[in-house]
Design a protein around this motif. Structure first.
Motif, PDB file in Angstrom:
ATOM      1  N   ASP A 150       0.801  -1.229   0.000  1.00 21.67           N
ATOM      2  CA  ASP A 150       0.000   0.000   0.000  1.00 21.67           C
ATOM      3  C   ASP A 150       0.832   1.277   0.000  1.00 21.67           C
ATOM      4  OD1 ASP A 150       0.940   0.075   2.566  1.00 21.67           O
ATOM      5  OD2 ASP A 150      -1.026   0.182   3.530  1.00 21.67           O
ATOM      6  N   ASN A 151       2.160   1.132  -0.250  1.00 23.65           N
ATOM      7  CA  ASN A 151       3.029   2.297  -0.425  1.00 23.65           C
ATOM      8  C   ASN A 151       3.029   3.208   0.802  1.00 23.65           C
ATOM      9  OD1 ASN A 151       3.171   1.195  -3.017  1.00 23.65           O
ATOM     10  ND2 ASN A 151       1.655   2.623  -3.833  1.00 23.65           N
ATOM     11  N   LEU A 152       3.050   2.590   1.973  1.00 29.58           N
ATOM     12  CA  LEU A 152       3.034   3.331   3.222  1.00 29.58           C
ATOM     13  C   LEU A 152       4.086   2.792   4.186  1.00 29.58           C
ATOM     14  CD1 LEU A 152      -0.816   3.490   3.993  1.00 29.58           C
ATOM     15  CD2 LEU A 152       0.605   5.389   3.191  1.00 29.58           C
ATOM     16  N   VAL A 153       4.599   3.691   5.032  1.00 27.92           N
ATOM     17  CA  VAL A 153       5.349   3.299   6.218  1.00 27.92           C
ATOM     18  C   VAL A 153       4.425   3.515   7.410  1.00 27.92           C
ATOM     19  CG1 VAL A 153       7.250   3.904   7.761  1.00 27.92           C
ATOM     20  CG2 VAL A 153       7.648   3.766   5.292  1.00 27.92           C
ATOM     21  N   THR A 154       4.196   2.448   8.168  1.00 24.74           N
ATOM     22  CA  THR A 154       3.331   2.524   9.347  1.00 24.74           C
ATOM     23  C   THR A 154       4.188   2.731  10.589  1.00 24.74           C
ATOM     24  OG1 THR A 154       1.760   1.009   8.315  1.00 24.74           O
ATOM     25  CG2 THR A 154       1.554   1.327  10.682  1.00 24.74           C
ATOM     26  N   VAL A 155       3.784   3.688  11.424  1.00 30.66           N
ATOM     27  CA  VAL A 155       4.484   3.966  12.679  1.00 30.66           C
ATOM     28  C   VAL A 155       3.620   3.434  13.816  1.00 30.66           C
ATOM     29  CG1 VAL A 155       5.581   5.730  14.108  1.00 30.66           C
ATOM     30  CG2 VAL A 155       5.409   6.067  11.616  1.00 30.66           C
ATOM     31  N   VAL A 156       4.210   2.544  14.634  1.00 26.82           N
ATOM     32  CA  VAL A 156       3.438   1.842  15.662  1.00 26.82           C
ATOM     33  C   VAL A 156       4.045   2.071  17.040  1.00 26.82           C
ATOM     34  CG1 VAL A 156       2.700  -0.437  16.484  1.00 26.82           C
ATOM     35  CG2 VAL A 156       2.652   0.089  14.039  1.00 26.82           C
ATOM     36  N   ASP A 157       3.201   2.381  18.007  1.00 25.69           N
ATOM     37  CA  ASP A 157       3.609   2.512  19.397  1.00 25.69           C
ATOM     38  C   ASP A 157       3.632   1.126  20.030  1.00 25.69           C
ATOM     39  OD1 ASP A 157       3.470   2.844  22.288  1.00 25.69           O
ATOM     40  OD2 ASP A 157       3.025   4.950  21.913  1.00 25.69           O
ATOM     41  N   LEU A 158       4.808   0.686  20.494  1.00 24.11           N
ATOM     42  CA  LEU A 158       4.930  -0.651  21.063  1.00 24.11           C
ATOM     43  C   LEU A 158       4.334  -0.758  22.460  1.00 24.11           C
ATOM     44  CD1 LEU A 158       8.478  -1.892  19.986  1.00 24.11           C
ATOM     45  CD2 LEU A 158       6.285  -2.221  18.867  1.00 24.11           C
ATOM     46  N   GLU A 159       4.193   0.353  23.149  1.00 21.21           N
ATOM     47  CA  GLU A 159       3.674   0.293  24.514  1.00 21.21           C
ATOM     48  C   GLU A 159       2.169   0.055  24.540  1.00 21.21           C
ATOM     49  OE1 GLU A 159       4.922   3.690  26.711  1.00 21.21           O
ATOM     50  OE2 GLU A 159       7.049   3.161  26.632  1.00 21.21           O
ATOM     51  N   ASN A 160       1.440   0.749  23.667  1.00 21.72           N
ATOM     52  CA  ASN A 160      -0.016   0.549  23.677  1.00 21.72           C
ATOM     53  C   ASN A 160      -0.513  -0.215  22.457  1.00 21.72           C
ATOM     54  OD1 ASN A 160      -0.041   2.454  21.616  1.00 21.72           O
ATOM     55  ND2 ASN A 160      -0.512   4.149  23.003  1.00 21.72           N
ATOM     56  N   HIS A 161       0.427  -0.723  21.655  1.00 23.01           N
ATOM     57  CA  HIS A 161       0.101  -1.605  20.525  1.00 23.01           C
ATOM     58  C   HIS A 161      -0.825  -0.922  19.521  1.00 23.01           C
ATOM     59  CE1 HIS A 161       0.474  -4.966  23.818  1.00 23.01           C
ATOM     60  NE2 HIS A 161       1.594  -4.270  23.654  1.00 23.01           N
ATOM     61  N   SER A 162      -0.614   0.356  19.305  1.00 24.97           N
ATOM     62  CA  SER A 162      -1.513   1.105  18.428  1.00 24.97           C
ATOM     63  C   SER A 162      -0.725   1.812  17.333  1.00 24.97           C
ATOM     64  CB  SER A 162      -2.310   2.129  19.230  1.00 24.97           C
ATOM     65  OG  SER A 162      -1.451   3.117  19.760  1.00 24.97           O
ATOM     66  N   MET A 163      -1.422   2.106  16.242  1.00 24.61           N
ATOM     67  CA  MET A 163      -0.828   2.828  15.137  1.00 24.61           C
ATOM     68  C   MET A 163      -0.766   4.318  15.463  1.00 24.61           C
ATOM     69  SD  MET A 163      -2.101   3.055  11.170  1.00 24.61           S
ATOM     70  CE  MET A 163      -2.163   1.255  11.042  1.00 24.61           C
ATOM     71  N   ILE A 164       0.404   4.924  15.244  1.00 24.44           N
ATOM     72  CA  ILE A 164       0.566   6.358  15.454  1.00 24.44           C
ATOM     73  C   ILE A 164       0.195   7.126  14.192  1.00 24.44           C
ATOM     74  CG2 ILE A 164       2.228   8.195  15.959  1.00 24.44           C
ATOM     75  CD1 ILE A 164       3.797   6.128  17.620  1.00 24.44           C
ATOM     76  N   THR A 165       0.721   6.685  13.060  1.00 23.09           N
ATOM     77  CA  THR A 165       0.424   7.351  11.789  1.00 23.09           C
ATOM     78  C   THR A 165       0.879   6.464  10.643  1.00 23.09           C
ATOM     79  OG1 THR A 165       0.609   9.453  10.579  1.00 23.09           O
ATOM     80  CG2 THR A 165       2.618   8.581  11.550  1.00 23.09           C
ATOM     81  N   GLU A 166       0.498   6.856   9.437  1.00 24.87           N
ATOM     82  CA  GLU A 166       0.959   6.223   8.217  1.00 24.87           C
ATOM     83  C   GLU A 166       1.589   7.291   7.325  1.00 24.87           C
ATOM     84  OE1 GLU A 166      -1.938   2.414   7.481  1.00 24.87           O
ATOM     85  OE2 GLU A 166      -2.729   4.400   6.950  1.00 24.87           O
ATOM     86  N   ILE A 167       2.729   6.958   6.726  1.00 26.85           N
ATOM     87  CA  ILE A 167       3.477   7.915   5.924  1.00 26.85           C
ATOM     88  C   ILE A 167       3.500   7.436   4.477  1.00 26.85           C
ATOM     89  CG2 ILE A 167       5.683   9.103   5.643  1.00 26.85           C
ATOM     90  CD1 ILE A 167       6.286   8.264   8.604  1.00 26.85           C
ATOM     91  N   PRO A 168       2.912   8.184   3.535  1.00 25.98           N
ATOM     92  CA  PRO A 168       2.969   7.783   2.122  1.00 25.98           C
ATOM     93  C   PRO A 168       4.399   7.872   1.592  1.00 25.98           C
ATOM     94  CG  PRO A 168       1.233   9.404   2.506  1.00 25.98           C
ATOM     95  CD  PRO A 168       2.089   9.382   3.735  1.00 25.98           C
ATOM     96  N   VAL A 169       4.828   6.821   0.909  1.00 25.09           N
ATOM     97  CA  VAL A 169       6.169   6.787   0.315  1.00 25.09           C
ATOM     98  C   VAL A 169       6.023   6.303  -1.129  1.00 25.09           C
ATOM     99  CG1 VAL A 169       7.459   6.534   2.470  1.00 25.09           C
ATOM    100  CG2 VAL A 169       6.540   4.492   1.339  1.00 25.09           C
ATOM    101  N   GLY A 170       7.131   5.818  -1.731  1.00 27.54           N
ATOM    102  CA  GLY A 170       7.096   5.366  -3.106  1.00 27.54           C
ATOM    103  C   GLY A 170       6.460   4.003  -3.259  1.00 27.54           C
ATOM    104  N   VAL A 171       6.539   3.482  -4.471  1.00 33.79           N
ATOM    105  CA  VAL A 171       5.885   2.220  -4.807  1.00 33.79           C
ATOM    106  C   VAL A 171       6.729   1.048  -4.331  1.00 33.79           C
ATOM    107  CG1 VAL A 171       4.972   0.818  -6.701  1.00 33.79           C
ATOM    108  CG2 VAL A 171       4.826   3.324  -6.804  1.00 33.79           C
ATOM    109  N   GLU A 172       6.081   0.101  -3.673  1.00 27.29           N
ATOM    110  CA  GLU A 172       6.695  -1.099  -3.102  1.00 27.29           C
ATOM    111  C   GLU A 172       7.794  -0.768  -2.088  1.00 27.29           C
ATOM    112  OE1 GLU A 172       6.803  -4.961  -5.518  1.00 27.29           O
ATOM    113  OE2 GLU A 172       7.312  -3.431  -7.005  1.00 27.29           O
ATOM    114  N   PRO A 173       7.457  -0.139  -0.991  1.00 25.49           N
ATOM    115  CA  PRO A 173       8.461   0.127   0.044  1.00 25.49           C
ATOM    116  C   PRO A 173       8.960  -1.164   0.676  1.00 25.49           C
ATOM    117  CG  PRO A 173       6.261   0.623   0.870  1.00 25.49           C
ATOM    118  CD  PRO A 173       6.119   0.333  -0.599  1.00 25.49           C
ATOM    119  N   GLU A 174      10.265  -1.209   0.930  1.00 28.70           N
ATOM    120  CA  GLU A 174      10.823  -2.417   1.540  1.00 28.70           C
ATOM    121  C   GLU A 174      11.825  -2.105   2.639  1.00 28.70           C
ATOM    122  OE1 GLU A 174      13.347  -6.446   0.527  1.00 28.70           O
ATOM    123  OE2 GLU A 174      11.917  -5.661  -0.895  1.00 28.70           O
TER     124      GLU A 174
END
Length: 324
Positions: A117-141
């Protein structure tokens, strides 16, 4: 004569001191058998294999080595396991097809590349929740993080770019065009350079993270192999910044590079289709995952010599060691 209380205490302390320190463990994600192989760091022998979700690839440890994080791409999530009991503790949110991730140096948050989905997901490990999604290029790896945690770098395979992202604003601050199909990003320990491998381009770009300029491109030449068979993927650089290692995919070799002059010093023959690399805690050993031969190779870093091969699961992909 009976033993005094002082003598009992001395015997207890002596016995305690004689106990060996717990060995570190090596975890290998096996993409096709959907499991993780565990090796003892002292004996380099397999001690356990446990099932995980579908198509495990990216793998790392968190919480001081107590937790193992596994990106299970076909389940669209990241699973968290106890490194002692191998029990699955919980899952973390992710976009579709998570492949690689990187932890902030503080241990939180987690940055996940979601290939579909061409996104970098930022996740908080303490509360197991998503902080934000960052649009990037095609097929991020690929995902790399600067030692001070201020910048993450994501590589997008189809866009052929390294995206520099500010970890405070979650905004892209620079896009650097590299060679075809970038796979991995690795910072030097002082943050002065980030190395980005290009699988199809056959190069490693050395980028200055202050100017976003490519200061050098490392190329590879192996006698008897066609250039298209030399496909750089995983990268590891020693903490002293003197030596770098690059996995060369179907070339079945790990390149040894002088990280100061960028000269390729040697090519180490490992298993078939070498993909990712990981150090032991003291950097005395380097482990490579060899997908087609279903094994890992153990490399003596100082001697630059492959000293052992260990069979693991089907199509080993990622490798990580717990801290001492």
């Amino acid at each position: 004569m009976g033993v005094t209380s002082r003598g009992l205490a001395a015997l207890f302390l002596a016995g305690f001191a004689a106990q060996p320190a717990a060995a570190y463990k090596i975890f290998v994600s096996n993409e096709k058998s959907n499991d993780v192989t565990v090796l003892d760091g002292d004996t380099l022998e397999v001690i356990e294999t446990f099932d995980v979700g579908q198509r495990p690839r990216g793998i790392t440890v968190a919480d001081g080595g107590n937790h193992l994080l596994v990106a299970v791409g076909d389940d669209d999530t990241v699973e968290v396991y106890d490194t002692e009991t191998y029990e699955r503790l919980y899952t973390l949110p992710s976009g579709p097809d998570p492949e690689l991730f990187v932890l902030h140096p503080s241990g939180n948050p987690l940055y996940i590349a979601n290939e579909d989905d061409n996104l970098v997901t930022v996740v908080d490990l303490e509360n197991h929740s998503m902080i934000t999604e960052i649009p990037v290029g095609v097929e991020p790896e690929g995902m790399g993080v600067s030692p001070d945690g201020s910048v993450i770098v994501n590589t997008s395979e189809t866009t052929n770019m390294a995206h520099f992202i500010d970890t405070e604003s979650h905004e892209i601050v620079a896009n650097v065009l590299v060679d075809q199909r970038p796979r991995f990003a690795e910072f030097k320990s002082d943050g002065s350079e980030v190395w980005v491998s290009a699988e199809i381009g056959g190069t490693v770009s050395v980028i200055d993270p202050e100017t976003y300029e490519i200061k050098h491109k490392i190329e590879f030449d192996i006698s008897g192999l066609r250039p298209e068979a030399i496909q750089p993927v995983g990268i590891r650089i020693t903490d002293d910044m003197k030596t770098a290692f690059v996995a060369l995919g179907p070339a079945n070799r790990v390149a040894v590079i002088d990280a100061e002059t960028y000269e390729v010093l040697d090519y180490l023959l490992v298993g078939q289709r070498v993909w990712q690399l990981g150090f032991s805690p003291d950097e005395a050993l380097l482990f490579s995952t060899n997908g087609v031969s279903n094994d890992i190779s153990v490399i003596d870093v100082a001697d630059r010599e492959v000293i052992k091969s260990v069979q693991v699961g089907e199509f080993p992909w990622g490798v990580v060691a717990t801290p001492d």
